[in-house]
Design a protein around this motif. Structure first.
Motif, PDB file in Angstrom:
ATOM      1  N   UNK A 296      39.573  27.850  28.007  1.00  0.00           N
ATOM      2  CA  UNK A 296      38.270  27.941  27.355  1.00  0.00           C
ATOM      3  C   UNK A 296      38.403  28.617  26.005  1.00  0.00           C
ATOM      4  N   UNK A 297      37.497  28.265  25.125  1.00  0.00           N
ATOM      5  CA  UNK A 297      37.459  28.878  23.808  1.00  0.00           C
ATOM      6  C   UNK A 297      36.001  29.005  23.406  1.00  0.00           C
ATOM      7  N   UNK A 298      35.663  30.168  22.862  1.00  0.00           N
ATOM      8  CA  UNK A 298      34.280  30.442  22.481  1.00  0.00           C
ATOM      9  C   UNK A 298      34.203  30.872  21.028  1.00  0.00           C
ATOM     10  N   UNK A 299      33.098  30.524  20.397  1.00  0.00           N
ATOM     11  CA  UNK A 299      32.819  31.092  19.093  1.00  0.00           C
ATOM     12  C   UNK A 299      32.606  32.587  19.261  1.00  0.00           C
ATOM     13  N   UNK A 300      33.036  33.345  18.264  1.00  0.00           N
ATOM     14  CA  UNK A 300      32.942  34.806  18.363  1.00  0.00           C
ATOM     15  C   UNK A 300      31.506  35.268  18.600  1.00  0.00           C
TER      16      UNK A 300
ATOM     17  N   UNK B  32      28.329  23.416  14.694  1.00  0.00           N
ATOM     18  CA  UNK B  32      29.427  24.341  14.951  1.00  0.00           C
ATOM     19  C   UNK B  32      29.779  24.360  16.430  1.00  0.00           C
ATOM     20  N   UNK B  33      31.044  24.650  16.685  1.00  0.00           N
ATOM     21  CA  UNK B  33      31.512  24.742  18.056  1.00  0.00           C
ATOM     22  C   UNK B  33      30.964  26.010  18.704  1.00  0.00           C
ATOM     23  N   UNK B  34      30.461  25.869  19.917  1.00  0.00           N
ATOM     24  CA  UNK B  34      30.014  27.020  20.699  1.00  0.00           C
ATOM     25  C   UNK B  34      31.071  27.381  21.743  1.00  0.00           C
ATOM     26  N   UNK B  35      31.485  26.382  22.522  1.00  0.00           N
ATOM     27  CA  UNK B  35      32.448  26.629  23.580  1.00  0.00           C
ATOM     28  C   UNK B  35      33.121  25.317  23.960  1.00  0.00           C
ATOM     29  N   UNK B  36      34.343  25.424  24.416  1.00  0.00           N
ATOM     30  CA  UNK B  36      35.067  24.246  24.874  1.00  0.00           C
ATOM     31  C   UNK B  36      35.854  24.605  26.118  1.00  0.00           C
TER      32      UNK B  36
END
Length: 121
Positions: A57-61, A46-50
């Motif tokens: 930036x984008x983060x998992x909740x 799963x994606x954690x952060x990008x």
């Protein structure tokens, strides 16, 4: 040859912190978006952060407010600062480098070998 080398994983108690690092070689880092993923036993990756090259930036909740992704283009490196760690953060963490492609360069998507993060309760 493309290489993504992660470091910084380990065992930490709940509430503690770790900083993961990923150094990249063999690709033009400045145009490459970087991300961190994780995979726990029996679960999908799963994606954690990008963090994109433009600084978005984008983060998992589940990690918002606790984890911070950053990059240093001068060092060809991306980092994941993880604070207030929880047992459910336990997983193998992977560094990802991707580029969507352009008329000048084909797309690419590369992965590191992973680093284990274990959070004890």
């Amino acid at each position: 040859q493309v290489q993504l080398v992660e470091s910084g994983g380990g065992l930490v108690q709940a509430g503690g912190s770790l900083r993961l690092s990923c150094t990249v070689s063999g690709i033009p880092f400045a145009i490459t978006s970087m991300g961190w993923y994780r995979q726990a036993p029996g679960k999908q990756r799963e994606l954690v952060a990008v963090r994109t090259t433009g600084g978005n930036t984008n983060y998992d909740e589940s990690v918002k407010g606790r984890f911070t992704i950053s990059r240093d283009n001068a060092k060809n490196a991306v980092y994941l600062q993880m604070n207030s760690l929880k047992p459910e953060d336990t997983a193998v963490y992977y560094c990802n480098a991707f580029y969507d492609g352009s008329s000048y360069r084909p797309p690419y998507d590369h992965w590191g070998q992973g680093t284990q993060v274990t959070v004890s309760s």
